[in-house]
Write a protein that holds these residues in place. Structure first.
Motif, PDB file in Angstrom:
ATOM      1  N   GLN A 139      79.270  24.910  60.588  1.00 50.88           N
ATOM      2  CA  GLN A 139      80.171  25.346  59.519  1.00 50.88           C
ATOM      3  C   GLN A 139      79.744  24.829  58.205  1.00 50.88           C
ATOM      4  O   GLN A 139      79.565  25.720  57.218  1.00 50.88           O
ATOM      5  N   ALA A 140      78.919  23.974  58.021  1.00 48.48           N
ATOM      6  CA  ALA A 140      78.386  23.198  56.951  1.00 48.48           C
ATOM      7  C   ALA A 140      77.274  24.276  56.589  1.00 48.48           C
ATOM      8  O   ALA A 140      76.917  24.662  55.431  1.00 48.48           O
ATOM      9  N   LEU A 141      76.389  24.449  57.657  1.00 50.30           N
ATOM     10  CA  LEU A 141      75.240  25.364  57.378  1.00 50.30           C
ATOM     11  C   LEU A 141      75.605  26.860  56.696  1.00 50.30           C
ATOM     12  O   LEU A 141      75.089  27.290  55.896  1.00 50.30           O
ATOM     13  N   LEU A 142      76.647  27.279  57.317  1.00 51.78           N
ATOM     14  CA  LEU A 142      77.074  28.620  56.840  1.00 51.78           C
ATOM     15  C   LEU A 142      77.930  28.301  55.517  1.00 51.78           C
ATOM     16  O   LEU A 142      77.511  29.505  54.830  1.00 51.78           O
ATOM     17  N   GLU A 143      78.440  27.424  55.342  1.00 52.29           N
ATOM     18  CA  GLU A 143      79.121  27.241  54.072  1.00 52.29           C
ATOM     19  C   GLU A 143      77.835  27.103  52.725  1.00 52.29           C
ATOM     20  O   GLU A 143      78.257  27.715  51.554  1.00 52.29           O
ATOM     21  N   LYS A 162      76.875  41.569  57.583  1.00 52.74           N
ATOM     22  CA  LYS A 162      78.011  41.673  58.623  1.00 52.74           C
ATOM     23  C   LYS A 162      78.665  40.225  58.864  1.00 52.74           C
ATOM     24  O   LYS A 162      79.383  39.935  59.262  1.00 52.74           O
ATOM     25  N   LEU A 163      77.926  39.296  58.141  1.00 53.55           N
ATOM     26  CA  LEU A 163      78.268  37.812  58.164  1.00 53.55           C
ATOM     27  C   LEU A 163      79.458  37.733  57.090  1.00 53.55           C
ATOM     28  O   LEU A 163      78.852  38.134  55.935  1.00 53.55           O
ATOM     29  N   GLN A 164      80.757  37.489  57.515  1.00 52.23           N
ATOM     30  CA  GLN A 164      81.537  37.464  56.388  1.00 52.23           C
ATOM     31  C   GLN A 164      82.590  36.198  56.319  1.00 52.23           C
ATOM     32  O   GLN A 164      82.481  35.645  57.671  1.00 52.23           O
ATOM     33  N   ARG A 165      83.280  35.872  55.380  1.00 48.97           N
ATOM     34  CA  ARG A 165      84.259  34.711  55.401  1.00 48.97           C
ATOM     35  C   ARG A 165      85.527  35.073  55.089  1.00 48.97           C
ATOM     36  O   ARG A 165      85.872  35.975  54.151  1.00 48.97           O
ATOM     37  N   GLY A 221      88.920  30.377  55.421  1.00 49.07           N
ATOM     38  CA  GLY A 221      87.482  30.082  55.117  1.00 49.07           C
ATOM     39  C   GLY A 221      86.596  29.843  56.518  1.00 49.07           C
ATOM     40  O   GLY A 221      85.605  29.490  56.493  1.00 49.07           O
ATOM     41  N   ARG A 222      87.092  30.916  57.378  1.00 52.43           N
ATOM     42  CA  ARG A 222      86.576  30.758  58.705  1.00 52.43           C
ATOM     43  C   ARG A 222      85.244  32.116  58.643  1.00 52.43           C
ATOM     44  O   ARG A 222      85.582  33.072  58.138  1.00 52.43           O
TER      45      ARG A 222
END
Lengths: 380, 534
Positions: free
Chosen positions: B33-37, B73-76, B81-82
């Protein structure tokens, strides 16, 4: 009968020649009469379609006579005579193409349709002159004649005979077929030459023209037969038969065998060319299919069926086989190749001297073909 | 009471489990999650750093994340916040999967989702990063593929990780490709020393880089690059030569196979067998039939077809000999006509019984594909097999003719039939066996041909004239002549083809043979002595 003792008229004194010419000319007259005199609905009326069909058979008969001249009397089994036939046909076809003028689909005043289609700008050099009838008719003789001269000169000089000669004649017609299939050659590619309009200023679709062509073919066949008969009966013909039966021995007797072979081969090629030239306006198309090796072998079958070394046998064979072909391909097309293949086998195994041989068997003494009995193969 | 209590306990348990479950999954994924955030920032520079952090983390999911990011296609989810990966971005409701677990997460409205955007610079960076990632996999083939992808696509930022990879790489091929990829990049930067690394490379990217360099203003660089280009040109010429030779030999081997059976019947027995091509056709159809019998096992079927094709054709040959040829002894021209009739019948038989259409024969797996010699040259395996098969058949026939009693008897009957018979050789039997042998070899040729061309009723016709040419060219009655003639005709044909076109090349070869026969009427290797007098 003609009193002249010239070598060309000498065969007219032979019984078989008189009989043959009599039957041929009588048939021509009867067909003409039945076509012209009887109304279209009459049972005995011969339609123009049939006349053209018969004309086509007569072309084949002339071609068969040409093949019989070299095979029956010279012992050369040419599997490439279709090439000479087709060359004569193409020469005629080129003339007919030029006659179309600007009535083609694209309406170009000089270029034939297929050249316009291929986006050619000018006429290739070898198409020049074909707008003149005399030149084209000369080419009908010269094109196959020259090819036969060059090919025969090379082959006979180095004594290529028997099976080898058969195979390279087959290769020759095969090579020509591949060449004529190419669009770049300027002979219409695989579509060939077609869509002809008129010949010598007369409409090709006209009934009278068709009858005229049929009669011309009949006369050509009669003349061709007479010419071959004259050659065969002359001293030259006897040397040919000697060459056929014992080439080495004839050579030892001092005859330049290759010159005799070459002369007869060229004459035969020219006859084939004339047959092709008469064939094209009647059929309305000439394409590279006429060069196919299978067609050339088929011609040999006509001669074999009729009886080689008799000339009239070749005519009988050509008429019979082609009539059978028309019937078969109409009724059951699948069976035709079986019938043709079976004929090849049966004729060679059971009827080595053909139908003429059967006739001679019934009248053993008088009608036996003159360069007598079984032709021996020149050894390979 | 007890029942109620246990019920309550059970319910409690369920609640606990239900509450605990997401926590249990989420717990180890704080990192993810941290990496993506870190990616979800407005600054592209920060995003770039975040990507590097992703790669450095070594997380297994990095690849899928980066691919999704590349595709947009990577979306939040705006509210929760998922992070999710969109599967299908059409319509209003998009099916998505969870970006951390990759488990299906139902559909979400596109209004609720925020895309993590990238710009062009990042896109290029992502692509090369992905390529580098591929170089870390264990499968050597995949690594080679990835390295090949990198040629011409190296970015400045990748140089350092690539060089580290080169040092660690165990596979020579991958190493070489990577070095070339780096050299191409350096060359584009104007580094003349990089030319050396590209010398002799047949890769189009390397060539493109070199020709670009050859046009550069830097004289030294241009000269070095054109030198290397000339070397490559030389190598390519050689490759083309080898390729032409290979295709020529392959075509030649087909001709040899087709002609060698003919050489036996024609050369040894003096029999012209125009049905030879149709015997080949029978062999090819046997292969097809065998594959119909053994569906799903093309390899086994092919191997079984070799003896079966031989037998079928040989039996047909015996039938032809007994029914036709024996009556035409000593009349070669009549034999030619009769066997031509047989060929027509066989063709039509196949058309009627099977189909006038072509049948396709499957190639077994071990025969498809190709043998790669270098980047510019690969040899197709099926042709290699046919070439080998032709040589094997030739060797086998040579053995039969030279080392067996049958061969001895055949040669005896060929040379002097009457004498051989008076020595007690049964000439008729020898005739049958010779013809069967020649026909059987035609069957073998058909089996081989089924791997190269379509199987149809006209298969034989296409080869008959060529194979006669080969026999005549090589010299009748001489198996060596057939081999040399077949292979050389094949090569001549292929050499002529590039500048004359396929059809014209064939015509030229035919004309050449016709002229050659005039010069040497008995072929390349004429028979000598008494046999030649025939």
């Amino acid at each position: 009968m003609l009193a002249s003792r010239s070598w060309l008229s000498r065969p007219l004194h032979e019984r078989s020649t008189r009989l043959f010419l009599g039957v041929l000319l009588a048939s021509l007259a009867v067909v003409t009469l039945l076509n012209l005199a009887l109304p279209a609905g009459h049972t005995l009326h011969v339609s123009t379609y049939t006349v053209t069909l018969l004309g086509k058979y007569l072309c084949y008969a002339l071609l068969a006579v040409a093949v019989d001249l070299v095979w029956g009397y010279l012992g050369i089994l040419s599997l490439g005579h279709g090439a000479f036939f087709a060359l004569g046909g193409y020469a005629m076809g080129m003339y007919l193409m030029r006659q179309i003028g600007d009535r083609g689909v694209y309406g170009h005043p000089v270029l034939p349709d297929f050249m316009v289609f291929l986006d050619w700008q000018s006429l290739p050099w070898y198409w020049h002159g074909f707008d003149m009838a005399w030149f084209a008719f000369l080419m009908v003789l010269l094109a196959p004649g020259l090819l036969a001269l060059v090919f025969g000169f090379l082959a006979f000089r180095s004594r290529v005979t028997g099976v080898y000669l058969s195979i390279i004649t087959q290769a020759l017609t095969f090579a020509l077929m591949l060449a004529f299939f190419r669009n770049e050659m300027g002979f219409g590619g695989n579509n060939g030459l077609t869509d002809f309009k008129e010949l010598l200023g007369v409409d090709l679709t006209d009934d009278a023209t068709r009858l005229g062509l049929f009669l011309a073919t009949g006369v050509a066949l009669a003349l061709g037969y007479l010419l071959c008969r004259a050659i065969v009966a002359s001293k030259l013909g006897r040397v040919c038969v000697a060459t056929r039966d014992a080439e080495a021995r004839t050579r030892f007797l001092g005859y330049r065998v290759e010159r005799f072979q070459l002369f007869v081969f060229v004459v035969s090629a020219m006859l084939a060319g004339v047959a092709g030239a008469l064939y094209v306006p009647q059929v309305g198309i000439i394409n590279p299919g006429e060069f196919s090796p299978i067609f050339s072998i088929e011609i040999v079958l006509w001669v074999a069926l009729g009886g080689r070394g008799t000339l009239y046998g070749a005519v009988i064979g050509a008429l019979l086989v082609n009539y059978a072909k028309t019937v078969f391909t109409g009724v059951m097309p699948d069976a035709w190749l079986f019938a043709l293949g079976g004929l090849f086998v049966l004729v060679t195994v059971l009827l080595p001297r053909g139908i003429a041989g059967l006739l001679a068997y019934r009248r053993p003494r008088r009608a036996a073909p003159d360069p007598s009995t079984t032709p021996r193969e020149a050894s390979a | 009471m007890r029942m109620i209590r246990s019920l309550v306990q059970g319910l409690l348990c369920l609640v606990v489990v239900a509450l605990a479950a997401p926590a249990a999954v989420a717990a180890p994924d704080d990192d993810g999650q941290a990496l993506l955030e870190a990616l979800d920032t407005r600054s592209y520079a920060d995003k770039g750093q975040a990507i590097e952090a992703l790669v450095a983390s070594g997380d297994e999911r990095t690849r899928r994340w980066l691919e999704a990011l590349l595709d947009g296609k990577l979306q939040r989810h705006e509210d929760t916040g998922r992070f999710v990966v969109v599967l299908e971005n059409r319509g209003r409701q998009w099916p998505v999967i969870d970006a951390l677990t990759f488990a299906a997460a139902g559909e979400m409205s596109r209004r609720e989702l925020d895309r993590i955007g990238i710009n062009n610079a990042l896109r290029g960076r992502l692509q090369s990063t992905l390529a580098v990632l591929d170089l870390r996999v264990d499968d050597v083939r995949a690594r080679r593929e990835a390295a090949r992808e990198l040629l011409g696509n190296v970015e400045a930022a990748m140089l350092a990780p690539l060089q580290a990879l080169v040092a660690d790489e165990a596979d020579d091929e991958v190493k070489r490709l990577l070095e070339q990829a780096i050299a191409i990049h350096r060359l584009a930067q104007g580094d003349a020393a990089a030319v050396e690394g590209l010398a002799g490379s047949l890769n189009p990217e390397a060539r493109a880089a070199l020709s670009a360099a050859a046009r550069s203003d830097d004289a030294a660089l241009a000269e070095a690059a054109s030198g290397a280009l000339a070397g490559i040109e030389q190598k390519q010429k050689l490759n083309r030569g080898v390729e032409t030779l290979y295709f020529g030999l392959s075509l030649g081997s087909v001709l040899v196979l087709a002609a060698i059976g003919l050489a036996i019947t024609f050369g040894v027995m003096g029999v012209i067998n125009m049905a030879h091509g149709e015997l080949m056709m029978l062999g090819a159809y046997t292969t097809w039939g065998m594959q119909q019998l053994l569906p799903g096992q093309p390899g086994l079927a092919l191997i079984l077809s070799i003896p079966a094709g031989f037998l079928v054709a040989a039996l047909a040959g015996v039938a032809i000999e007994r029914s036709v040829i024996q009556f035409l002894k000593g009349r070669p021209l009549e034999t030619l006509l009769a066997t031509f009739g047989v060929s027509l019948i066989l063709q039509q038989l196949v058309r009627t019984l099977i189909s006038p259409l072509n049948r396709s024969v499957v190639s077994p797996e071990w025969m498809s594909g190709s043998l790669m010699i270098n980047e510019g040259l690969s040899l197709t395996l099926n042709r290699l097999f046919v070439l080998g098969f032709a040589l094997l058949v030739f060797a086998g026939l040579m053995l039969v003719m030279r080392r067996t009693r049958l061969g001895l008897e055949v040669r005896a009957v060929t040379q002097n039939r009457a004498m051989a018979r008076s020595m007690g050789i049964r000439a008729t039997r020898v005739d049958i066996l010779t013809f069967a042998l020649g026909a059987g070899v035609a069957g073998l040729a058909g089996v081989a041909l089924s791997q190269l061309t379509n199987v149809g009723p006209n298969l034989g016709q296409n080869y008959i004239i060529d194979s006669f040419m080969v026999v005549v060219f090589g010299g009748v009655g001489n198996l060596w002549g057939t081999l040399v003639a077949g292979l050389s005709l094949g090569v001549i044909n292929q050499v002529l083809e590039p500048w004359a076109g396929a059809v014209l090349a064939k015509i030229l070869v035919l004309v050449f043979i016709i002229l050659f026969i005039q010069k040497r009427p008995r072929g390349l290797f004429p028979q000598k002595g008494r046999a030649a007098e025939g």
